[in-house]
Design a protein around this motif. Structure first.
Motif, PDB file in Angstrom:
ATOM      1  N   VAL A 166      69.816 -42.993  37.611  1.00 39.59           N
ATOM      2  CA  VAL A 166      70.425 -43.981  38.041  1.00 39.59           C
ATOM      3  C   VAL A 166      71.528 -44.304  38.996  1.00 39.59           C
ATOM      4  O   VAL A 166      71.815 -45.070  39.574  1.00 39.59           O
ATOM      5  CB  VAL A 166      70.806 -44.633  36.556  1.00 39.59           C
ATOM      6  CG1 VAL A 166      69.266 -44.968  35.585  1.00 39.59           C
ATOM      7  CG2 VAL A 166      71.864 -43.799  35.893  1.00 39.59           C
ATOM      8  N   SER A 199      72.132 -41.575  41.649  1.00 39.66           N
ATOM      9  CA  SER A 199      71.841 -41.457  43.040  1.00 39.66           C
ATOM     10  C   SER A 199      70.308 -41.481  43.119  1.00 39.66           C
ATOM     11  O   SER A 199      69.898 -41.693  44.365  1.00 39.66           O
ATOM     12  CB  SER A 199      72.408 -40.171  43.663  1.00 39.66           C
ATOM     13  OG  SER A 199      71.985 -38.982  42.644  1.00 39.66           O
ATOM     14  N   ARG A 241      68.346 -45.107  42.679  1.00 38.81           N
ATOM     15  CA  ARG A 241      69.215 -46.239  42.468  1.00 38.81           C
ATOM     16  C   ARG A 241      68.513 -47.277  43.307  1.00 38.81           C
ATOM     17  O   ARG A 241      68.609 -48.569  42.794  1.00 38.81           O
ATOM     18  CB  ARG A 241      70.559 -46.009  43.098  1.00 38.81           C
ATOM     19  CG  ARG A 241      71.920 -46.994  42.922  1.00 38.81           C
ATOM     20  CD  ARG A 241      72.944 -46.526  43.102  1.00 38.81           C
ATOM     21  NE  ARG A 241      74.048 -47.478  42.849  1.00 38.81           N
ATOM     22  CZ  ARG A 241      75.455 -47.135  43.002  1.00 38.81           C
ATOM     23  NH1 ARG A 241      75.860 -45.754  42.984  1.00 38.81           N
ATOM     24  NH2 ARG A 241      76.229 -48.025  42.712  1.00 38.81           N
TER      25      ARG A 241
END
Length: 289
Positions: free
Chosen positions: A135, A137, A140
């Motif tokens: 979440v 990197s 995303r």
């Protein structure tokens, strides 16, 4: 004069009726025309329009892109059962003012509440399927696109289009950040201690190897010095032997002079010998062969 007064009254009345029936729509807004509470017309293009005075009324709605921005970040749980704080915003706009009015009564705050609930439900579902690394990197961009599509699909029922959903910041809570920092600090210290111990071991190994090389070099140098010294002594002995073979008496005389020179080098030297000792041989008869 009576006719002129009548005309003026008529003109004034006409102007009043015209002003009450005419309205304009700006390029930044929509207009809904209501007649007795019912929508009778939707004006989406800018321009001058007319309505029935005293019967119709007009409400305007912003057609520009609006921003839904939360004051405080929301807390969500990842698949690792860890809390994260998410700060996000949504870009949206009205595309169907009639449906927008019917769904939320034209109340922007109510529309944002429903939109916020939709986005938060999507965030909770997507974060629950992913780890912190994903979440933050890894995925995303994928999460934001899924949220945008889902929020746009649900918001179309309110006459709203969702243009973008952005995750501005994904952080760990303060208490989790402290524990993560402490763990990272401990790991870094462990790595540092290991590097120090490895460095000390390598240093001892280098010192031992240097001492070994030093001893080898000194031994080889001593051996070479002894060899050279032996060769020199042998050469000197050979020279002495050759000199003795050529003239033994002169050789004996020369060696005696060396002995006298070394014996009487200092005034403080004391030598106790008998007068008839061989040491004084050449002193007693220096001219004798």
């Amino acid at each position: 004069m009576k006719n002129i007064g009548t005309v003026l009254i008529a003109v004034i009345g006409l102007l009043i009726v015209t002003s009450l029936s005419a309205f304009t729509v700006d390029q930044r807004e929509y207009a809904l025309v209501f007649r007795l509470g019912e929508i009778v017309s939707v004006k989406k293009e800018p321009g001058l329009y007319f309505k029935m005075p005293f019967v119709d009324n007009v409400r305007y709605f912003d057609r520009r892109i609006l921003t839904l921005n939360w004051q405080e970040p929301d807390r969500f749980i990842t698949s690792e059962k860890k809390n994260v704080l998410v700060d996000s915003f949504v870009k949206w706009r009205i595309i169907d003012p009639a449906k927008y009015y019917v769904s939320v009564k034209g109340d922007e705050l109510q529309a944002e509440r429903r939109l916020s609930q939709t986005v938060n439900d999507g965030l909770r579902a997507e974060f629950g399927k992913r780890t912190i690394h994903e979440v933050v990197s890894g995925e995303r961009g994928k999460i934001m696109e899924i949220l945008r599509q889902r929020a746009d699909r649900d918001s179309r029922q309110m006459g709203i289009q969702v243009l973008d959903v952005r995750l501005k910041r994904v952080d760990l809570p303060q208490e989790v950040s402290e524990s993560v920092y402490q763990r990272m600090n401990a790991e870094r210290k462990g790595v540092a201690n290991k590097l120090r111990s490895d460095g000390a071991a390598d240093a001892e190994k280098i010192r031992a190897d240097a001492d070994k090389q030093r001893e080898v070099i000194i031994a080889e140098a001593y051996r070479e010095a002894q060899r050279i010294k032996g060769e020199g002594d042998a050469k000197a002995s050979e020279t002495y032997a050759q000199a003795y073979g050529k003239n033994p008496e002169f050789y004996a005389f020369y060696r005696s002079l060396d002995a006298y020179r070394n014996s009487f080098k200092s005034k403080s030297d004391v030598l106790v010998l008998e007068p008839n000792s061989d040491f004084f041989k050449y002193m007693r008869s220096p001219g004798k062969k």
